[in-house]
Design an enzyme around this catalytic site. Structure first.
Site, PDB file in Angstrom:
ATOM      1  N   GLU A   1       0.406  -3.774   1.550  1.00 11.86           N
ATOM      2  CA  GLU A   1       1.424  -3.147   0.702  1.00 11.86           C
ATOM      3  C   GLU A   1       0.983  -1.726   0.376  1.00 11.86           C
ATOM      4  O   GLU A   1       0.194  -1.519  -0.561  1.00 11.86           O
ATOM      5  CB  GLU A   1       1.574  -3.927  -0.610  1.00 11.86           C
ATOM      6  CG  GLU A   1       2.047  -5.344  -0.449  1.00 11.86           C
ATOM      7  CD  GLU A   1       2.737  -5.859  -1.719  1.00 11.86           C
ATOM      8  OE1 GLU A   1       3.868  -6.315  -1.608  1.00 11.86           O
ATOM      9  OE2 GLU A   1       2.145  -5.773  -2.804  1.00 11.86           O
TER      10      GLU A   1
ATOM     11  N   GLY B   1       8.351  -0.479  -4.906  1.00 15.17           N
ATOM     12  CA  GLY B   1       9.325  -0.181  -5.951  1.00 15.17           C
ATOM     13  C   GLY B   1       9.877   1.224  -5.895  1.00 15.17           C
ATOM     14  O   GLY B   1      10.497   1.692  -6.835  1.00 15.17           O
TER      15      GLY B   1
ATOM     16  N   SER C   1       9.224  -2.256  -0.774  1.00 17.16           N
ATOM     17  CA  SER C   1      10.640  -1.905  -0.618  1.00 17.16           C
ATOM     18  C   SER C   1      11.296  -2.594   0.577  1.00 17.16           C
ATOM     19  O   SER C   1      12.136  -1.992   1.256  1.00 17.16           O
ATOM     20  CB  SER C   1      10.817  -0.383  -0.545  1.00 17.16           C
ATOM     21  OG  SER C   1      10.392   0.219  -1.767  1.00 17.16           O
TER      22      SER C   1
ATOM     23  N   GLU D   1      -0.701  -3.602  -8.483  1.00 17.36           N
ATOM     24  CA  GLU D   1      -0.379  -3.423  -9.913  1.00 17.36           C
ATOM     25  C   GLU D   1      -1.475  -4.009 -10.789  1.00 17.36           C
ATOM     26  O   GLU D   1      -1.743  -3.499 -11.886  1.00 17.36           O
ATOM     27  CB  GLU D   1       1.002  -4.052 -10.204  1.00 17.36           C
ATOM     28  CG  GLU D   1       2.099  -3.183  -9.602  1.00 17.36           C
ATOM     29  CD  GLU D   1       3.372  -3.916  -9.225  1.00 17.36           C
ATOM     30  OE1 GLU D   1       3.533  -5.095  -9.605  1.00 17.36           O
ATOM     31  OE2 GLU D   1       4.203  -3.302  -8.534  1.00 17.36           O
TER      32      GLU D   1
HETATM   33  P1  13P Z   1       9.190  -4.000  -4.012  1.00 14.04           P
HETATM   34  O1  13P Z   1       9.757  -4.895  -2.918  1.00 14.04           O
HETATM   35  O2  13P Z   1       9.978  -4.048  -5.274  1.00 14.04           O
HETATM   36  O3  13P Z   1       8.895  -2.641  -3.501  1.00 14.04           O
HETATM   37  O4  13P Z   1       7.759  -4.646  -4.400  1.00 14.04           O
HETATM   38  C1  13P Z   1       6.848  -4.917  -3.403  1.00 14.04           C
HETATM   39  C2  13P Z   1       5.727  -5.678  -3.982  1.00 14.04           C
HETATM   40  O5  13P Z   1       4.931  -5.140  -4.732  1.00 14.04           O
HETATM   41  C3  13P Z   1       5.632  -7.113  -3.680  1.00 14.04           C
HETATM   42  O6  13P Z   1       4.417  -7.637  -4.096  1.00 14.04           O
END
Ligand code: 13P
Length: 237
Positions: A159, A165, A197, A95
């Site tokens: 990730e 998400g 997730s 992000e």
């Molecule tokens: P989620 O578990 O909400 O998919 O997010 C993962 C994440 O980006 C953790 O840094």
């Protein structure tokens, strides 16, 4: 030495003083055998440090500046995070790579700054859906490791961007394949976390995959019951 199983919660840009107090109230008094770490918004670090420490829960930031200090309005130094009680900091989350155009070189510089301040950087890597669909996932992630991971005591989190998400997780086989590749690159000592997730319902099978030393949890880490259920799955493996 065996790698410590570690479950990290990434609260992202969620939380408030009231939420943090509710979260702490939902934690057991005694420490878990699994290492638990909350990576909170910078503004909550000072509040959480004295509350989490007696429960044996670690604390981390979500980003730091590559310089030790300076005229960088709005940024947070690794030294300040350490001073406020953090021992970890996430760097290179997808992000931040997306929202702030962070490059591998910048992520590496942030990880170096974290190490210099005595923090353990949690360095995030992962491919986009287009990269996976084109068969480039392994090459993309290997290049991110080469260019964003400095030598030192770091944690690496895989990730896949398309699993964050979205409620979509990589298959256990895909995770195991990527983590096997990563293990070859980072060596036997470095913890490798999976993120994307991770929920109480899928944690056990993900955490059972070879070379998965823990999880980096987003949404489910905002609720202590869900987060602790993931930690329980880690303990049971
Ligand atoms: P989620 O578990 O909400 O998919 O997010 C993962 C994440 O980006 C953790 O840094």
């Amino acid at each position: 030495m065996a790698r410590q199983t570690t479950i990290v919660g990434n609260w992202k840009m969620y939380g408030s003083r009231a939420m943090a107090e509710r979260f702490v109230a939902g934690l057991p008094a005694e420490a878990s055998a699994v290492e638990l770490v909350v990576c909170a918004p910078a503004g909550l670090i000072a509040l959480l440090a004295p509350a989490l420490a007696p429960r044996g829960v670690g604390l981390g930031g979500q980003d730091c500046h590559p310089h030790a200090e300076g005229a960088h309005t709005g940024d947070t130094s690794a030294a300040l995070l350490a001073d406020l009680g953090a021992t970890y900091v996430i760097v290179g989350h997808s992000e931040r790579r997306r929202d702030h155009g962070e490059t591998d070189a910048l992520v590496r510089a942030k990880a170096v700054a974290a190490l210099a301040a005595g923090l353990t950087p949690i360095i995030c890597v992962g491919e986009t859906l287009a990269e996976r669909d084109s068969g480039a996932a392994t090459a993309v992630v290997a290049a991110q490791i080469a260019c964003s991971v400095p030598p030192g005591d770091v944690v690496v989190a895989y990730e896949p961007v398309w699993a964050i998400g979205t409620g979509r997780t990589a298959s256990v086989q895909d995770i195991a394949d990527m983590h096997a590749m990563l293990r070859g690159l980072v060596g036997a000592e470095t913890r490798l976390l999976y993120g994307g997730s991770v929920k109480p319902g899928n944690a056990a099978e993900i955490l059972a995959a070879a070379n998965v030393d823990g999880a980096l949890v987003g949404g489910a880490s905002l609720n202590p019951a869900e987060w602790l259920a993931i930690a329980a799955a880690a303990l049971a493996r």
